[in-house]
Write an enzyme that holds these catalytic residues in place. Structure first.
Site: not given
Ligand code: PAF
Length: 307
Positions: A41-43, A45, A48, A72, A161-162, A196
């Protein structure tokens, strides 16, 4: 921010429309070329960046997506304030040697209102994030489904992290996209220990310091587990947050890493998961409790429990 050790940078091709993404995708010969996909979803770091580097090591083409997925977000204020920095994100991807960036507008992905899927992964989607953020995982699965169907990657990279999101994506993908390998990637932390996250961009420097209580608690679990039961540790953590921190703890749970049922004993393959508010910013983090490797007395070597 971790630097990307790339000598000759390829050109980053940006797709804003599904049609141009599909044109490119149709031109890729699946038998001789592999595609690694990093939905974000960008931003962006260093977390990523680590996913992109892993995808670069393992695949011929690396495709990243930046899309702040409205479906979401369970609170519209969170969606509004979510950090957006498309220019610096594109620069970072270019410097990392990412090949393709899919960066669509909301109306490109959701031209009409579409109902979110109903999830049925048992405890996995109903506890913790599932219960505190109603509709969140439904929105995540909705967008992952759309993106997987468009990009058709061979491998997709998700951060640990998620942790609960990763488990749900794995469960969903094994049913609908068994041909896509989901690659879990370790949490990347600041030197001080803060996991992060794009949301860290919303924290002040002082808040970043206050937020370190999360990683401190998680790393002290090994020691605490030597003298307390999982139940006792849970109440210790709640009291500790109340007495020692300005953060508001939303949950601290110890669960089985595979089914998210409550952990009864330290012998089980557990994970500690935490969500807390630092001001108005909601932070999550986690820590695997069981060692991934056990000593095998027969072979005299460390044995991978998972693989
Ligand atoms: O973890 C995220 O950044 C978001 O939940 C994802 C997997 C890109 C879905 O929008």
């Amino acid at each position: 921010m971790a630097a990307c050790p790339v000598l000759k940078l390829p050109v980053l091709k940006i797709f804003h429309h599904i049609s141009s993404l599909l044109n490119w995708r149709d031109s890729v010969d699946d038998l001789s070329r592999t595609i690694g996909f990093i939905p974000t979803m960008g931003a962006l770091h260093a977390g990523h960046v680590s996913l992109i580097q892993k995808a670069k090591e393992e695949c011929d083409y690396v495709v990243c997506c930046i899309f702040v997925n409205p479906s979401q977000f369970n609170q519209s204020s969170d969606l509004v304030k979510y950090p957006r920095m498309p220019e610096s994100d594109s620069d970072l991807l270019r410097n990392c040697g990412c090949d393709y960036l899919f960066m669509p507008e909301v109306k490109e992905i959701y031209p009409n209102e579409v109902a979110k899927p109903i999830l049925d992964f048992g405890t996995l989607n109903t506890v913790l994030e599932g219960s505190f953020r109603p509709g969140h995982f439904e929105g995540v699965v909705q967008i992952v489904d759309i993106l997987f169907s468009l990009v058709k990657p061979h491998k997709a990279y998700f951060g640990e992290k998620d942790f609960q999101q990763l488990a749900i994506v794995q469960a969903f993908s094994s049913e609908k996209y068994p041909e896509i390998e989901i690659v879990p990637c370790p949490i990347i932390r600041s030197e001080e220990g803060l996991a992060l996250s794009s949301r860290n961009a919303l924290l002040t420097e002082a808040q970043k310091k206050e937020a370190l209580i999360i990683s401190r608690v998680l790393t002290s679990l090994g020691e605490l587990s030597e003298k307390m039961s999982p139940q006792e540790v849970k109440s210790w953590v709640y009291t500790h947050f109340q007495n020692e921190s300005s953060l508001v703890l939303e949950y601290f749970e110890l669960v089985h890493a595979n089914n998210f049922e409550e952990l009864q004993s330290w012998d089980d393959d557990g994970v500690a998961l935490i969500a807390a508010y630092c001001g108005t910013v909601r932070l999550i983090d986690n820590h695997r409790l069981a060692p991934l490797y056990k000593f095998n007395t027969d072979t005299g070597r460390l044995q991978d429990q998972i693989g």
